[in-house]
Design an enzyme around this catalytic site. Structure first.
Site, PDB file in Angstrom:
ATOM      1  N   LYS A 153      -4.358  -6.957   4.527  1.00 16.24           N
ATOM      2  CA  LYS A 153      -4.188  -8.415   4.452  1.00 16.24           C
ATOM      3  C   LYS A 153      -5.476  -9.061   3.953  1.00 16.24           C
ATOM      4  CE  LYS A 153      -2.531 -11.943   7.684  1.00 16.24           C
ATOM      5  NZ  LYS A 153      -1.183 -12.187   7.192  1.00 16.24           N
ATOM      6  N   ALA A 154      -5.348 -10.028   3.032  1.00 14.81           N
ATOM      7  CA  ALA A 154      -6.535 -10.678   2.473  1.00 14.81           C
ATOM      8  C   ALA A 154      -7.309 -11.423   3.562  1.00 14.81           C
ATOM      9  CB  ALA A 154      -6.110 -11.648   1.375  1.00 14.81           C
ATOM     10  N   GLY A 161       0.815  -1.212   0.000  1.00  9.64           N
ATOM     11  CA  GLY A 161       0.000   0.000   0.000  1.00  9.64           C
ATOM     12  C   GLY A 161       0.844   1.256   0.000  1.00  9.64           C
ATOM     13  N   ARG A 203       7.162 -27.440  -2.243  1.00  8.72           N
ATOM     14  CA  ARG A 203       7.163 -26.560  -1.060  1.00  8.72           C
ATOM     15  C   ARG A 203       6.743 -27.341   0.180  1.00  8.72           C
ATOM     16  NH1 ARG A 203       5.865 -20.266  -2.531  1.00  8.72           N
ATOM     17  NH2 ARG A 203       6.969 -20.251  -4.506  1.00  8.72           N
ATOM     18  N   GLU A 214       3.839 -18.483 -11.195  1.00 13.66           N
ATOM     19  CA  GLU A 214       5.070 -18.021 -10.517  1.00 13.66           C
ATOM     20  C   GLU A 214       5.683 -19.179  -9.699  1.00 13.66           C
ATOM     21  OE1 GLU A 214       4.441 -14.236  -8.424  1.00 13.66           O
ATOM     22  OE2 GLU A 214       5.451 -15.133  -6.707  1.00 13.66           O
ATOM     23  N   SER A 223       0.649  -7.140  -8.928  1.00 11.32           N
ATOM     24  CA  SER A 223       1.854  -7.974  -8.844  1.00 11.32           C
ATOM     25  C   SER A 223       3.111  -7.145  -9.056  1.00 11.32           C
ATOM     26  CB  SER A 223       1.828  -9.094  -9.880  1.00 11.32           C
ATOM     27  OG  SER A 223       3.059  -9.795  -9.806  1.00 11.32           O
ATOM     28  N   GLY A 224       4.163  -7.571  -8.404  1.00 10.68           N
ATOM     29  CA  GLY A 224       5.460  -6.913  -8.589  1.00 10.68           C
ATOM     30  C   GLY A 224       6.159  -6.655  -7.281  1.00 10.68           C
ATOM     31  N   LYS A 244      -5.051 -13.088 -11.011  1.00 13.80           N
ATOM     32  CA  LYS A 244      -3.859 -12.889 -10.154  1.00 13.80           C
ATOM     33  C   LYS A 244      -3.477 -14.189  -9.457  1.00 13.80           C
ATOM     34  CE  LYS A 244      -0.519 -10.900  -7.895  1.00 13.80           C
ATOM     35  NZ  LYS A 244      -0.385 -11.231  -6.547  1.00 13.80           N
ATOM     36  N   ASN A 251      -4.334   4.354   7.517  1.00 16.43           N
ATOM     37  CA  ASN A 251      -3.987   3.007   7.978  1.00 16.43           C
ATOM     38  C   ASN A 251      -4.468   2.860   9.414  1.00 16.43           C
ATOM     39  OD1 ASN A 251      -2.350   0.526   7.261  1.00 16.43           O
ATOM     40  ND2 ASN A 251      -1.452   1.055   9.244  1.00 16.43           N
ATOM     41  N   LYS A 272       1.862 -18.366   0.859  1.00 11.66           N
ATOM     42  CA  LYS A 272       0.717 -17.658   1.440  1.00 11.66           C
ATOM     43  C   LYS A 272      -0.613 -18.173   0.933  1.00 11.66           C
ATOM     44  CE  LYS A 272       2.666 -13.399   3.120  1.00 11.66           C
ATOM     45  NZ  LYS A 272       2.775 -11.950   2.946  1.00 11.66           N
ATOM     46  N   HIS A 295      -1.741 -16.299 -11.953  1.00 10.42           N
ATOM     47  CA  HIS A 295      -0.411 -15.689 -12.134  1.00 10.42           C
ATOM     48  C   HIS A 295       0.531 -16.207 -11.047  1.00 10.42           C
ATOM     49  CE1 HIS A 295       2.438 -12.689 -10.621  1.00 10.42           C
ATOM     50  NE2 HIS A 295       2.574 -12.241 -11.852  1.00 10.42           N
ATOM     51  N   ASN A 296       0.065 -16.223  -9.811  1.00 15.08           N
ATOM     52  CA  ASN A 296       0.905 -16.684  -8.705  1.00 15.08           C
ATOM     53  C   ASN A 296       1.210 -18.175  -8.813  1.00 15.08           C
ATOM     54  OD1 ASN A 296       0.496 -14.073  -7.866  1.00 15.08           O
ATOM     55  ND2 ASN A 296       0.211 -14.595  -5.726  1.00 15.08           N
TER      56      ASN A 296
HETATM   57  P1  NBP Z   1      -0.042  -7.427   4.659  1.00 17.18           P
HETATM   58  O1  NBP Z   1      -0.710  -8.488   3.874  1.00 17.18           O
HETATM   59  O2  NBP Z   1       1.061  -7.792   5.572  1.00 17.18           O
HETATM   60  O3  NBP Z   1      -1.171  -6.628   5.486  1.00 17.18           O
HETATM   61  C1  NBP Z   1      -0.815  -5.580   6.346  1.00 17.18           C
HETATM   62  C2  NBP Z   1      -1.833  -4.476   6.243  1.00 17.18           C
HETATM   63  O4  NBP Z   1      -3.143  -4.965   6.599  1.00 17.18           O
HETATM   64  C3  NBP Z   1      -1.519  -3.363   7.249  1.00 17.18           C
HETATM   65  O5  NBP Z   1      -1.845  -2.130   6.661  1.00 17.18           O
HETATM   66  C4  NBP Z   1      -2.439  -3.702   8.398  1.00 17.18           C
HETATM   67  O6  NBP Z   1      -2.754  -2.618   9.228  1.00 17.18           O
HETATM   68  C5  NBP Z   1      -3.662  -4.137   7.641  1.00 17.18           C
HETATM   69  N1  NBP Z   1      -4.642  -4.833   8.482  1.00 17.18           N
HETATM   70  C6  NBP Z   1      -4.584  -6.032   9.091  1.00 17.18           C
HETATM   71 BR1  NBP Z   1      -3.141  -7.154   9.058  1.00 17.18          BR
HETATM   72  N2  NBP Z   1      -5.677  -6.341   9.773  1.00 17.18           N
HETATM   73  C7  NBP Z   1      -6.489  -5.265   9.635  1.00 17.18           C
HETATM   74  C8  NBP Z   1      -7.768  -4.973  10.098  1.00 17.18           C
HETATM   75  N3  NBP Z   1      -8.439  -5.841  10.828  1.00 17.18           N
HETATM   76  N4  NBP Z   1      -8.311  -3.776   9.779  1.00 17.18           N
HETATM   77  C9  NBP Z   1      -7.627  -2.908   9.029  1.00 17.18           C
HETATM   78  N5  NBP Z   1      -6.384  -3.135   8.526  1.00 17.18           N
HETATM   79  C10 NBP Z   1      -5.830  -4.308   8.820  1.00 17.18           C
HETATM   80  O7  NBP Z   1       0.483  -6.266   3.674  1.00 17.18           O
HETATM   81  P2  NBP Z   1       1.232  -6.352   2.267  1.00 17.18           P
HETATM   82  O8  NBP Z   1       2.337  -7.348   2.266  1.00 17.18           O
HETATM   83  O9  NBP Z   1       1.525  -4.944   1.891  1.00 17.18           O
HETATM   84  O10 NBP Z   1       0.096  -6.920   1.296  1.00 17.18           O
HETATM   85  C11 NBP Z   1      -1.143  -6.288   1.103  1.00 17.18           C
HETATM   86  C12 NBP Z   1      -1.966  -7.151   0.164  1.00 17.18           C
HETATM   87  O11 NBP Z   1      -1.295  -7.260  -1.094  1.00 17.18           O
HETATM   88  C13 NBP Z   1      -2.150  -8.594   0.645  1.00 17.18           C
HETATM   89  O12 NBP Z   1      -3.379  -9.083   0.232  1.00 17.18           O
HETATM   90  C14 NBP Z   1      -1.042  -9.340  -0.051  1.00 17.18           C
HETATM   91  O13 NBP Z   1      -1.328 -10.719  -0.196  1.00 17.18           O
HETATM   92  C15 NBP Z   1      -1.011  -8.630  -1.390  1.00 17.18           C
HETATM   93  N6  NBP Z   1       0.268  -8.693  -2.100  1.00 17.18           N
HETATM   94  C16 NBP Z   1       1.444  -8.618  -1.419  1.00 17.18           C
HETATM   95  C17 NBP Z   1       2.644  -8.660  -2.127  1.00 17.18           C
HETATM   96  C18 NBP Z   1       3.961  -8.530  -1.410  1.00 17.18           C
HETATM   97  O14 NBP Z   1       4.991  -8.671  -2.084  1.00 17.18           O
HETATM   98  N7  NBP Z   1       3.997  -8.262  -0.112  1.00 17.18           N
HETATM   99  C19 NBP Z   1       2.619  -8.745  -3.521  1.00 17.18           C
HETATM  100  C20 NBP Z   1       1.405  -8.789  -4.180  1.00 17.18           C
HETATM  101  C21 NBP Z   1       0.230  -8.753  -3.455  1.00 17.18           C
HETATM  102  P3  NBP Z   1      -1.888  -2.346  10.556  1.00 17.18           P
HETATM  103  O15 NBP Z   1      -0.667  -1.633  10.079  1.00 17.18           O
HETATM  104  O16 NBP Z   1      -2.775  -1.520  11.387  1.00 17.18           O
HETATM  105  O17 NBP Z   1      -1.562  -3.680  11.172  1.00 17.18           O
END
Ligand code: NBP
Length: 484
Positions: free
Chosen positions: A80-81, A17, A294, A195, A133-134, A188, A35, A267, A191-192
């Site tokens: 988080k999903a 984000g 895995r 990957e 993605s990326g 997506k 946030n 994940k 895609h994963n």
């Molecule tokens: P995370 O998947 O680690 O999620 C962290 C975020 O979710 C934080 O902003 C956190 O807020 C928020 N959150 C949570 Br946990 N519980 C919450 C709740 N109950 N209410 C509101 N906010 C909440 O973050 P990410 O790795 O940046 O990934 C974000 C999404 O993108 C995920 O779905 C992930 O699968 C996807 N994604 C990730 C990647 C990667 O490389 N990381 C790549 C592509 C897609 P907080 O700060 O208050 O805890």
């Protein structure tokens, strides 16, 4: 005043984000961010300032965040999903007006997206599920974006997405309206899954070159760098080459890759892809092999115990000619990868048919050419294959791929045989080869399986020489014959 309102909002300021918000701001779209944990808001605001005084405003409460947005409001969620998305929607939806739009940019299960889109529609709100993605770098510099859902929702932010996505010269921005419902998140997910397959095949190439070929880390750096200048040019091959350059600070003289524990995390999107393949009756053995690899990697203690019981066969097999091995493994990697993509694209095609999504397969390959983890020169070929025939039954039947497979087949077989004899598992390369060998045969032993089914379960069978369904009293006839 309207001019002070932000063009778009984003909530969820972890890795993805925060970087996507800065990317959007950098492209000239004023953005508001929020946030749950407010320290991340301040961090993002500080980054926006440090990275060029970008037009980004931070908010510590959801109400003022929502009020800071132009109408119809568009808010991207990168939390988080799963339940976090429901909780974020529960916080924001009551603050929105009819016609406003929420966009879930996480790796969400597509049915959750469809459920939420329906619930939002009942409140007069629009909803999109958008694959992003990326990783960190892609989000900041230009990701591949896979938005799906209501077309009017896409229209509300198309201008932002076209500028924010990765730009590939001659091919355009890596974004397109994927399709209705949960199509964006489904694409997506696949895609994963692809990957997973790519990463496993590269890991097997590394294992063979190191374990059987005796290549050192500097040798491997040279080989993967060289491969990255040819048909295997891709982000994953490029980063693999770089990994072999990194020394370990904690044990001077060692390469870090040798100190990394051989346990792979995950994940869930790879598992979903394999589950969906099974649901759709689409064979995806290479992606399934990558997932199984895995699972097996997690059994570290058992594997260590098994290694003591079954001594390695690699030493006994002797060392093959290095240069020849490198060239063979390159060809095997390419051929196995084509099969893996053929499987992934077939999952997409089958789901599109089931759901009536109208996925444009060539367009999916096009938007993966930049920004995302599986970006590769090779995707050009996939795009061209679907341009030649949008209804292509399998990538393997495309004339260009068919010729490439034929050219690489002998090397691929040599590599799999070498691995088998050396006792080095190559589940991905072998699964791809078995897929290829099964797919290319006009007649399979499925006749015997069907005969068995009819024997014990009266499931009937079709014949090769006349239409209809037949049943035979196999046991009765066999008993009569054995009496003769
Ligand atoms: P995370 O998947 O680690 O999620 C962290 C975020 O979710 C934080 O902003 C956190 O807020 C928020 N959150 C949570 Br946990 N519980 C919450 C709740 N109950 N209410 C509101 N906010 C909440 O973050 P990410 O790795 O940046 O990934 C974000 C999404 O993108 C995920 O779905 C992930 O699968 C996807 N994604 C990730 C990647 C990667 O490389 N990381 C790549 C592509 C897609 P907080 O700060 O208050 O805890």
């Amino acid at each position: 005043m309207e001019t002070e309102l932000s063009r778009i909002g984003l909530t969820g300021l972890a890795v993805m984000g925060q970087n996507l918000a800065l990317n959007i701001a950098e492209k000239g779209f004023p953005i508001s961010v929020y946030n749950r944990t407010t320290a991340k808001v301040d961090e993002t605001v500080a980054r926006a300032k440090a990275e060029g005084d970008l037009p980004l405003r931070g908010f510590h409460d959801p109400h003022s965040f929502v009020l800071s947005l132009q109408k119809p409001r568009v808010i991207i969620l990168l939390v988080k999903a799963g339940p976090a998305v429901d909780q974020t929607i529960a916080t924001l939806a009551p603050l929105l007006d009819r016609g406003d739009c929420l966009v879930d940019g996480g790796n969400e299960w597509y049915e959750n997206t469809e459920r939420r889109a329906e619930a939002m529609a009942a409140r007069g709100l629009l909803y999109l599920g958008m694959g992003v993605s990326g990783g960190e770098e892609g989000a900041r510099r230009g990701p591949s974006l896979m938005p799906g859902g209501a077309a009017p929702a896409y229209a509300l932010l198309e201008d932002v997405l076209l500028r924010t996505a990765a730009q590939v010269p001659g091919s355009g921005p890596c974004v397109t309206f994927v399709g209705p419902g949960g199509a964006g998140h489904f694409v997506k997910m696949v895609h994963n899954g692809i990957e997973y397959g790519d990463m496993q095949l590269i890991a097997e190439a590394y294992d063979l070159l190191r374990t059987v070929g005796g290549l050192s880390n500097p040798d491997l750096h040279r080989v993967f760098s060289d491969w990255n200048r040819g048909e295997l040019l891709s982000f994953l091959v490029e980063i693999t080459a770089e990994i072999f350059l990194v020394n370990d600070d904690l044990s001077p003289g060692d390469h870090l890759v040798d100190r990394v524990l051989d346990k792979t995390g995950m994940k869930g999107t790879g598992k979903w892809t394999v589950q969906q393949a099974a649901e759709l009756s689409v064979a995806a053995p290479t992606i399934a092999a990558a997932l199984d690899a895995r699972f097996l990697s997690a059994l570290k203690e058992d594997r260590v115990a098994a290694a003591a019981v079954f001594p390695p066969a690699a030493a006994a097999a002797g060392r093959p000619d290095k240069e020849k091995l490198v060239d063979d493994v390159r060809q095997a990697l390419y051929a196995a990868k084509v099969c893996s993509y053929a499987q992934g694209m077939n999952i997409l095609k089958a789901k599109s048919k089931e759901k009536g999504w109208g996925l444009r397969m060539g367009e999916m390959a096009r938007i993966w050419k930049g920004g995302c983890i599986i970006r590769a020169k090779f995707l050009d070929r996939i795009e061209r294959a679907y341009e030649r025939d949008a209804e292509l039954g399998s990538l393997l039947l495309d004339s260009e791929f068919a010729q490439e497979m034929a050219e690489r087949e002998a090397a691929w077989r040599r590599v799999v045989c070498l691995a088998v004899n050396a006792g080095v598992g190559v589940p991905g390369m072998a699964a791809s080869l078995a897929y290829f060998d099964t797919f290319r045969r006009a007649r399979l032993p499925a006749n015997l399986v069907q005969a068995q089914r009819d024997y014990f379960g009266a499931h009937t069978y079709e014949r090769t020489d006349r239409p209809g369904n037949f049943h035979t009293e196999w046991s009765k006839i066999a008993a009569e014959r054995s009496l003769l």
